[in-house]
Design a protein around this motif. Structure first.
Motif, PDB file in Angstrom:
ATOM      1  N   HIS A  73      17.589   6.032  -0.800  1.00 23.22           N
ATOM      2  CA  HIS A  73      16.373   6.878  -0.619  1.00 23.22           C
ATOM      3  C   HIS A  73      16.479   8.080  -1.398  1.00 23.22           C
ATOM      4  O   HIS A  73      17.688   8.687  -1.504  1.00 23.22           O
ATOM      5  CB  HIS A  73      16.196   6.935   0.764  1.00 23.22           C
ATOM      6  CG  HIS A  73      15.083   5.894   1.561  1.00 23.22           C
ATOM      7  ND1 HIS A  73      15.974   4.731   1.852  1.00 23.22           N
ATOM      8  CD2 HIS A  73      13.954   5.855   1.800  1.00 23.22           C
ATOM      9  CE1 HIS A  73      14.821   3.969   2.191  1.00 23.22           C
ATOM     10  NE2 HIS A  73      13.757   4.582   2.242  1.00 23.22           N
ATOM     11  N   HIS A  74      15.433   8.592  -1.668  1.00 26.45           N
ATOM     12  CA  HIS A  74      15.484  10.003  -2.496  1.00 26.45           C
ATOM     13  C   HIS A  74      14.645  11.167  -1.872  1.00 26.45           C
ATOM     14  O   HIS A  74      13.313  10.876  -1.479  1.00 26.45           O
ATOM     15  CB  HIS A  74      14.803   9.622  -3.874  1.00 26.45           C
ATOM     16  CG  HIS A  74      15.482   8.471  -4.774  1.00 26.45           C
ATOM     17  ND1 HIS A  74      16.870   8.366  -4.977  1.00 26.45           N
ATOM     18  CD2 HIS A  74      15.036   7.229  -4.725  1.00 26.45           C
ATOM     19  CE1 HIS A  74      17.260   7.559  -5.641  1.00 26.45           C
ATOM     20  NE2 HIS A  74      16.235   6.368  -5.591  1.00 26.45           N
ATOM     21  N   ASP A 130       0.919  -1.175   0.044  1.00 24.18           N
ATOM     22  CA  ASP A 130      -0.256   0.048  -0.282  1.00 24.18           C
ATOM     23  C   ASP A 130       0.619   1.210  -0.169  1.00 24.18           C
ATOM     24  O   ASP A 130       0.836   2.231  -0.594  1.00 24.18           O
ATOM     25  CB  ASP A 130      -1.039  -0.096   1.237  1.00 24.18           C
ATOM     26  CG  ASP A 130      -2.202  -1.095   1.084  1.00 24.18           C
ATOM     27  OD1 ASP A 130      -2.156  -1.802  -0.210  1.00 24.18           O
ATOM     28  OD2 ASP A 130      -2.652  -1.368   1.924  1.00 24.18           O
ATOM     29  N   LEU A 131       1.849   1.285   0.854  1.00 21.00           N
ATOM     30  CA  LEU A 131       2.864   2.476   0.780  1.00 21.00           C
ATOM     31  C   LEU A 131       3.405   2.692  -0.842  1.00 21.00           C
ATOM     32  O   LEU A 131       3.430   3.698  -1.312  1.00 21.00           O
ATOM     33  CB  LEU A 131       4.076   2.159   1.702  1.00 21.00           C
ATOM     34  CG  LEU A 131       3.755   2.330   3.097  1.00 21.00           C
ATOM     35  CD1 LEU A 131       5.287   1.942   3.855  1.00 21.00           C
ATOM     36  CD2 LEU A 131       3.622   3.800   3.570  1.00 21.00           C
ATOM     37  N   GLN A 132       3.839   1.446  -1.312  1.00 28.10           N
ATOM     38  CA  GLN A 132       4.449   1.538  -2.843  1.00 28.10           C
ATOM     39  C   GLN A 132       3.109   2.034  -3.563  1.00 28.10           C
ATOM     40  O   GLN A 132       3.502   2.838  -4.453  1.00 28.10           O
ATOM     41  CB  GLN A 132       4.793   0.238  -2.962  1.00 28.10           C
ATOM     42  CG  GLN A 132       5.414   0.168  -4.318  1.00 28.10           C
ATOM     43  CD  GLN A 132       6.727   1.002  -4.448  1.00 28.10           C
ATOM     44  OE1 GLN A 132       7.567   0.749  -3.512  1.00 28.10           O
ATOM     45  NE2 GLN A 132       6.840   2.099  -5.176  1.00 28.10           N
ATOM     46  N   CYS A 174       8.887   0.911   5.280  1.00 26.56           N
ATOM     47  CA  CYS A 174       9.664   2.117   4.738  1.00 26.56           C
ATOM     48  C   CYS A 174      10.721   2.086   4.065  1.00 26.56           C
ATOM     49  O   CYS A 174      10.716   2.788   2.960  1.00 26.56           O
ATOM     50  CB  CYS A 174       9.532   3.178   6.071  1.00 26.56           C
ATOM     51  SG  CYS A 174      10.406   4.643   5.590  1.00 26.56           S
ATOM     52  N   GLU A 175      11.629   1.387   4.512  1.00 28.07           N
ATOM     53  CA  GLU A 175      12.849   1.257   4.043  1.00 28.07           C
ATOM     54  C   GLU A 175      12.846   0.584   2.746  1.00 28.07           C
ATOM     55  O   GLU A 175      13.714   0.983   1.686  1.00 28.07           O
ATOM     56  CB  GLU A 175      13.941   0.312   4.771  1.00 28.07           C
ATOM     57  CG  GLU A 175      14.411   0.992   6.134  1.00 28.07           C
ATOM     58  CD  GLU A 175      15.401   0.098   7.020  1.00 28.07           C
ATOM     59  OE1 GLU A 175      16.262   0.598   7.522  1.00 28.07           O
ATOM     60  OE2 GLU A 175      14.886  -1.196   7.177  1.00 28.07           O
ATOM     61  N   LEU A 176      11.861  -0.274   2.465  1.00 25.47           N
ATOM     62  CA  LEU A 176      11.943  -0.838   1.056  1.00 25.47           C
ATOM     63  C   LEU A 176      10.914  -0.064   0.148  1.00 25.47           C
ATOM     64  O   LEU A 176      10.909  -0.558  -1.336  1.00 25.47           O
ATOM     65  CB  LEU A 176      11.170  -2.193   1.163  1.00 25.47           C
ATOM     66  CG  LEU A 176      11.923  -3.273   1.959  1.00 25.47           C
ATOM     67  CD1 LEU A 176      11.193  -4.524   2.498  1.00 25.47           C
ATOM     68  CD2 LEU A 176      13.173  -3.873   1.178  1.00 25.47           C
ATOM     69  N   VAL A 177      10.404   1.211   0.565  1.00 28.43           N
ATOM     70  CA  VAL A 177      10.014   1.948  -0.332  1.00 28.43           C
ATOM     71  C   VAL A 177      10.773   3.123  -0.635  1.00 28.43           C
ATOM     72  O   VAL A 177      10.794   3.917   0.389  1.00 28.43           O
ATOM     73  CB  VAL A 177       8.750   2.356   0.002  1.00 28.43           C
ATOM     74  CG1 VAL A 177       7.735   3.145  -0.953  1.00 28.43           C
ATOM     75  CG2 VAL A 177       7.633   1.015   0.190  1.00 28.43           C
ATOM     76  N   SER A 178      11.547   3.421  -1.488  1.00 31.13           N
ATOM     77  CA  SER A 178      12.372   4.458  -1.962  1.00 31.13           C
ATOM     78  C   SER A 178      11.720   5.747  -1.748  1.00 31.13           C
ATOM     79  O   SER A 178      12.443   6.745  -1.320  1.00 31.13           O
ATOM     80  CB  SER A 178      13.087   4.514  -3.278  1.00 31.13           C
ATOM     81  OG  SER A 178      11.995   4.554  -4.275  1.00 31.13           O
ATOM     82  N   GLN A 179      10.517   6.025  -1.947  1.00 36.77           N
ATOM     83  CA  GLN A 179      10.017   7.408  -1.666  1.00 36.77           C
ATOM     84  C   GLN A 179       9.506   7.549  -0.343  1.00 36.77           C
ATOM     85  O   GLN A 179       8.904   8.529   0.214  1.00 36.77           O
ATOM     86  CB  GLN A 179       8.670   7.424  -2.760  1.00 36.77           C
ATOM     87  CG  GLN A 179       9.015   7.510  -4.180  1.00 36.77           C
ATOM     88  CD  GLN A 179       8.874   5.875  -4.812  1.00 36.77           C
ATOM     89  OE1 GLN A 179       9.054   4.937  -3.980  1.00 36.77           O
ATOM     90  NE2 GLN A 179       8.536   5.785  -6.051  1.00 36.77           N
TER      91      GLN A 179
END
Length: 370
Positions: A362-363, A253-255, A303-308
Motif C-alpha cells: 500500500h502506498h 468504483d474505488l479503483q 480496500c486491500e485490493l486498491v493500493s491507493q
C-alpha cells in the motif's frame, strides 16, 4: 507530519506476534480505525482499552462537528476534540477530522439565522469560511485526513441537480455548487499538509446502481481539472444484509476514483441486520450471523485490493454504542464488538483477511503525509 510510522504502529511494545487489527493492517501499510466517542476516553476503561489497542486511526464521531465546536456563535468548545487528538498522540494513532461542511448537526444559531433571514447568503458564506479556517487552523499539523465536504450528492430518492448534487442540500441551496471547491481551497490554505477528502455513502454502487458514483466521479474529475486541492474520496461503507452487496462493483468504483490520482478510504464501515431488540441486538436470522462478517470482509478486501486505499474505519467501537438502532428501526449488530464489548465473529474474520494480505504493497499510508 504527525507521528513517525515506526511509532504510529508500535502497538504491544513492538511485539511481532501482535494480532491486533492495527498491527496486522500495518503489515500492508494500511491504517485500521474506528469512530470514537471522545467523552468515553479515560472514563470507560473497556472502551478506552479497545480504542488504544486495536486501532491506528481514530475519527471524532461527533466532537469535531460544527454544533459541537461552536454551539454559541463565536465561542468555541474544543474540549472533547482536543482530548481525542491528545489520546491519539499518546497511543501512536493518527486522526481523521469529521466534518467541515455538512447539512446536519449544524448549530441552532446558524440554522435559525438563515431560516429567519437574519443571516444572508453572503453572510453565510463568510461564516462558513471562518468556520473552516478556524477549525482547520486549530488542529493544524494534528489531523491526517479531513472529511472536508460530507454528503452533498443526491441519492435515488432525492432531487438531483444536473451535476448530481442534491438540489435540497442546505449548502447547495444557499451558496451554489461553487462552494464545494472553495471549501477545499480554504481547508488547504489553513493546513496544506492535511489529506482533504470528499465523504459520502452509496458512491460505490451500494444501492445497486452507479448513478451516484458517476455523478461524484464526474464532479471530482472536474474539480481536479480546475486545480481544486481535493486529495481523496471517502466511501462510508454502511451496508445492510437485507440488500446484498456487489463487491466487484464496489472495488471497481474505488479503483476508478484512484485512477483519477486520488487516495481512497473506507470511512464509516458497518454492516447492520435485523435484531431482536436494541438492547441485546441478537440477529433474528441465523444466516445474518454469516452475512454480517462476510460483507464486512468484502468491504475490507476491496480496500486491500486498491493500493491507493489508505485507511479502513469502522463507524463505532461496539454495538451498544452504535448509531444504527436509533436510526434504522429493528436493526443493529453492525460493528466488530457486541453490546458487551466482546469481539464478534466479524473481528476474527477481519483478522484473517489482514493476515492473508500481510506484505502486500500500500502506498502513502504509513508516513501520515500526503
Amino acid at each position: 507530519m504527525l507521528v513517525p510510522a515506526a511509532v504510529a504502529f508500535a502497538n504491544g511494545n513492538g511485539n511481532s506476534a501482535d494480532t491486533s487489527l492495527r498491527a496486522l493492517a500495518a503489515k500492508q501499510g494500511l491504517r485500521f480505525g474506528t469512530a470514537v466517542d471522545a467523552s468515553q476516553l479515560g472514563t470507560n476503561k473497556a472502551y478506552t482499552d479497545i480504542v488504544a489497542d486495536q486501532f491506528s486511526v481514530v475519527t471524532a464521531e461527533n466532537a469535531m462537528k460544527w454544533e459541537s465546536v461552536e454551539p454559541t456563535q463565536g465561542v468555541y468548545n474544543w474540549k472533547d476534540a482536543d482530548a481525542l487528538v491528545k489520546f491519539a498522540e499518546q497511543h501512536g494513532q493518527v486522526v481523521r477530522g469529521h466534518t467541515l461542511m455538512w447539512h446536519n448537526q449544524l448549530p441552532s444559531w446558524l440554522t435559525t439565522g438563515v431560516g429567519n433571514g437574519t443571516i444572508s447568503n453572503a453572510q453565510l458564506r463568510d461564516i462558513l469560511h471562518k468556520h473552516v479556517t478556524d477549525e482547520v487552523t486549530h488542529f493544524k499539523g494534528k489531523i491526517w485526513q479531513w472529511d472536508v465536504i460530507n454528503e452533498v450528492f443526491a441519492n435515488s430518492w432525492e432531487t438531483p441537480q444536473a451535476d448530481g448534487l442534491n438540489a435540497n442540500d442546505f449548502w447547495v441551496q444557499h451558496l451554489g455548487s461553487g462552494i464545494i471547491g472553495d471549501v477545499f481551497r480554504w481547508a488547504h490554505k489553513a493546513d496544506p499538509k492535511a489529506v482533504l477528502m470528499y465523504n459520502d455513502y452509496n458512491i460505490t454502487g451500494e444501492d445497486g446502481t452507479n448513478v451516484k458514483f458517476q455523478a461524484v466521479y464526474n464532479f471530482v474529475k472536474d474539480l481536479r481539472k480546475q486545480g481544486v486541492p481535493i486529495d481523496g474520496i471517502g466511501e462510508q461503507g454502511h451496508l445492510d444484509t437485507q440488500y446484498g452487496f456487489d463487491a466487484q462493483r464496489y472495488q471497481a468504483d474505488l479503483q476508478a476514483y484512484a485512477d483519477l490520482g486520488l487516495k481512497v478510504a473506507i470511512t464509516e464501515a458497518d454492516v447492520r441486520t435485523f435484531v431482536n431488540n436494541s438492547t441485546e441486538q441478537v440477529p433474528t436470522s441465523s444466516l445474518a450471523q454469516f452475512a454480517q462478517p462476510f460483507e464486512f470482509s468484502e468491504l475490507l478486501k476491496g480496500c486491500e485490493l486498491v493500493s491507493q486505499c489508505i485507511s479502513f474505519t469502522a463507524w463505532g467501537v461496539h454495538d451498544g454504542d452504535s448509531w444504527i438502532p436509533g436510526t434504522f428501526q429493528g436493526e443493529g449488530y453492525g460493528l466488530l464488538y457486541d453490546v458487551n464489548m466482546q469481539p464478534k465473529t466479524v473481528y476474527s474474520t477481519l483478522q484473517q483477511d489482514l493476515e492473508l494480505a500481510a506484505g502486500t504493497a500500500h502506498h502513502g499510508a504509513l508516513g501520515g503525509d500526503k
